[in-house]
Design a protein around this motif. Structure first.
Motif, mmCIF file in Angstrom:
data_model
loop_
_atom_site.group_PDB
_atom_site.id
_atom_site.type_symbol
_atom_site.label_atom_id
_atom_site.label_comp_id
_atom_site.label_asym_id
_atom_site.label_seq_id
_atom_site.Cartn_x
_atom_site.Cartn_y
_atom_site.Cartn_z
ATOM 1 N N LEU A 53 0.814 -1.212 0.000
ATOM 2 C CA LEU A 53 0.000 0.000 0.000
ATOM 3 C C LEU A 53 0.855 1.273 0.000
ATOM 4 C CD1 LEU A 53 -2.912 -0.975 2.421
ATOM 5 C CD2 LEU A 53 -2.873 -1.009 -0.076
ATOM 6 N N TRP A 54 2.158 1.143 0.291
ATOM 7 C CA TRP A 54 3.015 2.321 0.345
ATOM 8 C C TRP A 54 3.776 2.544 -0.958
ATOM 9 C CZ3 TRP A 54 0.470 3.441 4.243
ATOM 10 C CH2 TRP A 54 0.298 2.594 5.334
ATOM 11 N N THR A 55 3.762 1.568 -1.857
ATOM 12 C CA THR A 55 4.604 1.667 -3.050
ATOM 13 C C THR A 55 4.267 2.878 -3.903
ATOM 14 O OG1 THR A 55 4.837 -0.746 -3.088
ATOM 15 C CG2 THR A 55 5.403 0.430 -5.099
ATOM 16 N N SER A 56 2.988 3.192 -4.026
ATOM 17 C CA SER A 56 2.583 4.324 -4.871
ATOM 18 C C SER A 56 3.219 5.634 -4.431
ATOM 19 C CB SER A 56 1.056 4.470 -4.854
ATOM 20 O OG SER A 56 0.440 3.380 -5.497
ATOM 21 N N PHE A 57 3.569 5.754 -3.150
ATOM 22 C CA PHE A 57 4.179 6.990 -2.669
ATOM 23 C C PHE A 57 5.630 7.112 -3.128
ATOM 24 C CE2 PHE A 57 0.707 6.065 0.240
ATOM 25 C CZ PHE A 57 0.054 7.286 0.276
ATOM 26 N N PHE A 58 6.204 6.017 -3.630
ATOM 27 C CA PHE A 58 7.569 6.028 -4.134
ATOM 28 C C PHE A 58 7.611 6.032 -5.659
ATOM 29 C CE2 PHE A 58 7.905 4.617 0.175
ATOM 30 C CZ PHE A 58 9.138 5.057 0.617
ATOM 31 N N ILE A 59 6.455 6.156 -6.288
ATOM 32 C CA ILE A 59 6.375 6.246 -7.747
ATOM 33 C C ILE A 59 6.084 7.702 -8.103
ATOM 34 C CG2 ILE A 59 5.123 5.493 -9.805
ATOM 35 C CD1 ILE A 59 4.655 2.817 -8.411
ATOM 36 N N LEU A 60 6.863 8.237 -8.998
ATOM 37 C CA LEU A 60 6.834 9.687 -9.248
ATOM 38 C C LEU A 60 5.496 10.207 -9.751
ATOM 39 C CD1 LEU A 60 7.065 10.250 -12.595
ATOM 40 C CD2 LEU A 60 9.365 9.449 -12.183
ATOM 41 N N TYR A 61 4.650 9.332 -10.321
ATOM 42 C CA TYR A 61 3.380 9.801 -10.880
ATOM 43 C C TYR A 61 2.556 10.583 -9.866
ATOM 44 C CZ TYR A 61 4.142 6.575 -14.828
ATOM 45 O OH TYR A 61 4.635 5.927 -15.926
ATOM 46 N N LEU A 62 2.525 10.108 -8.628
ATOM 47 C CA LEU A 62 1.717 10.762 -7.593
ATOM 48 C C LEU A 62 2.104 12.226 -7.435
ATOM 49 C CD1 LEU A 62 -0.215 10.809 -5.148
ATOM 50 C CD2 LEU A 62 1.659 9.887 -3.759
ATOM 51 N N TRP A 63 3.398 12.500 -7.500
ATOM 52 C CA TRP A 63 3.902 13.844 -7.224
ATOM 53 C C TRP A 63 4.017 14.693 -8.492
ATOM 54 C CZ3 TRP A 63 3.526 13.845 -2.216
ATOM 55 C CH2 TRP A 63 3.708 12.652 -1.524
ATOM 56 N N VAL A 64 4.483 14.087 -9.574
ATOM 57 C CA VAL A 64 4.771 14.863 -10.789
ATOM 58 C C VAL A 64 3.498 15.259 -11.527
ATOM 59 C CG1 VAL A 64 5.878 14.758 -13.061
ATOM 60 C CG2 VAL A 64 7.079 13.900 -11.051
ATOM 61 N N HIS A 65 2.541 14.342 -11.631
ATOM 62 C CA HIS A 65 1.308 14.674 -12.361
ATOM 63 C C HIS A 65 0.562 15.824 -11.696
ATOM 64 C CE1 HIS A 65 2.153 11.520 -14.993
ATOM 65 N NE2 HIS A 65 1.415 10.557 -14.496
ATOM 66 N N SER A 66 0.461 15.774 -10.393
ATOM 67 C CA SER A 66 -0.218 16.868 -9.689
ATOM 68 C C SER A 66 0.505 18.188 -9.907
ATOM 69 C CB SER A 66 -0.284 16.565 -8.185
ATOM 70 O OG SER A 66 -0.958 15.359 -7.940
ATOM 71 N N LEU A 67 1.836 18.140 -9.907
ATOM 72 C CA LEU A 67 2.629 19.354 -10.081
ATOM 73 C C LEU A 67 2.368 20.006 -11.436
ATOM 74 C CD1 LEU A 67 4.845 21.315 -9.151
ATOM 75 C CD2 LEU A 67 6.526 19.715 -10.124
ATOM 76 N N PHE A 68 2.414 19.215 -12.510
ATOM 77 C CA PHE A 68 2.260 19.804 -13.839
ATOM 78 C C PHE A 68 0.811 20.196 -14.134
ATOM 79 C CE2 PHE A 68 6.489 17.971 -14.642
ATOM 80 C CZ PHE A 68 7.097 19.103 -15.165
ATOM 81 N N ILE A 69 -0.129 19.466 -13.596
ATOM 82 C CA ILE A 69 -1.523 19.883 -13.752
ATOM 83 C C ILE A 69 -1.739 21.223 -13.046
ATOM 84 C CG2 ILE A 69 -3.905 19.325 -13.089
ATOM 85 C CD1 ILE A 69 -3.180 16.368 -13.616
ATOM 86 N N TYR A 70 -1.017 21.443 -11.956
ATOM 87 C CA TYR A 70 -1.087 22.722 -11.246
ATOM 88 C C TYR A 70 -0.389 23.834 -12.034
ATOM 89 C CZ TYR A 70 -0.160 26.264 -7.706
ATOM 90 O OH TYR A 70 -0.083 27.448 -7.019
#
Length: 243
Positions: free
Chosen positions: A119-136
């Motif tokens: 359940l923690w792996t997604s927090f180590f995959i860049l999609y969670l952080w990068v997609h939100s950043l560029f959509i912003y």
């Protein structure tokens, strides 16, 4: 919409082509929870906590980048894909492998196991952080979101065994540049050191010498672990895997 249609088409084909009764109840539980977590929880976190976090930290940067739809799509589908290549390679290093090894316990190629992870792996995959950043940051994120959707649909597809015939026109057209289900099947063989780390494009593996090709699928998929079901869910052990 692309992801939704792809998911249900692959589900139907999987149910038609495979005897899913051979999947253990523990794997079923891992897969269903993983799909719900990655398909619902992570997107909700992206548009609430992560997005709002960027808004608080960089309030003056909102909608500050004007790329146009085509360049935004290339950013998402090509450049972020390259970052993901390295992200994925890092998950195969001794430091992060314990987080990722659960994904490699899949023994069948089907859409259900796409999101099998702790359940923690997604927090180590860049999609969670990068997609939100560029959509912003993007003034018009439409093209970027299209790239994200296509990447997600391809992720579902490459974990399945639904693929064109080896010598068909579609295969000859797609194979030189796109990661196909057969390529990713070798990544999921019982030898977890085989490359093919890219998500969308083969060029990254080819440039960095990690591309592996075979015209037939591997005989055996998945690694064996000594992890309990709770450990697979919550990453409570650094137990080594064995082949």
């Amino acid at each position: 919409m692309i992801v939704f249609i792809t998911f249900w088409v692959l589900i139907i084909f999987t149910l038609i082509r495979q005897d899913i009764r051979t999947i253990s109840w523990q794997d079923w539980l891992l897969d269903i929870v993983g799909l719900l977590f990655q398909g619902l929880v992570i997107p909700i976190l992206q548009i609430t906590v992560v997005y709002q976090g960027y808004k608080m930290l960089f309030s003056e940067w909102e909608n500050s980048i004007n790329l146009g739809s085509s360049l935004a799509f290339i950013l998402s589908f090509v450049l972020i894909d390259y970052l993901y290549y390295w992200n994925h390679r890092l998950l195969h290093t001794p430091w992060l492998w314990p987080l990722h090894q659960v994904h490699h316990t899949m023994t069948q190629r089907n859409v259900f196991g796409t999101s099998r992870n702790t359940l923690w792996t997604s927090f180590f995959i860049l999609y969670l952080w990068v997609h939100s950043l560029f959509i912003y940051l993007l003034a018009d994120p439409t093209g970027y979101i299209l790239g994200v959707s296509l990447t997600s649909a391809l992720d579902l597809w490459r974990h399945s065994e639904i693929e064109p015939k080896p010598n068909s026109f579609i295969t000859r057209f797609l194979s030189p540049w796109l990661i196909l289900p057969l390529d990713h099947a070798w990544h999921h063989s019982n030898n977890s050191t085989i490359g093919n780390y890219g998500a969308n494009l083969k060029i990254w593996d080819r440039v960095h010498g990690t591309y592996f090709f075979h015209d037939l699928p591997p005989i055996h998929l998945g690694i064996k672990t000594k992890l309990t079901l709770i450990q697979k869910f919550f990453f409570l052990s650094f137990s080594n895997f064995y082949l």
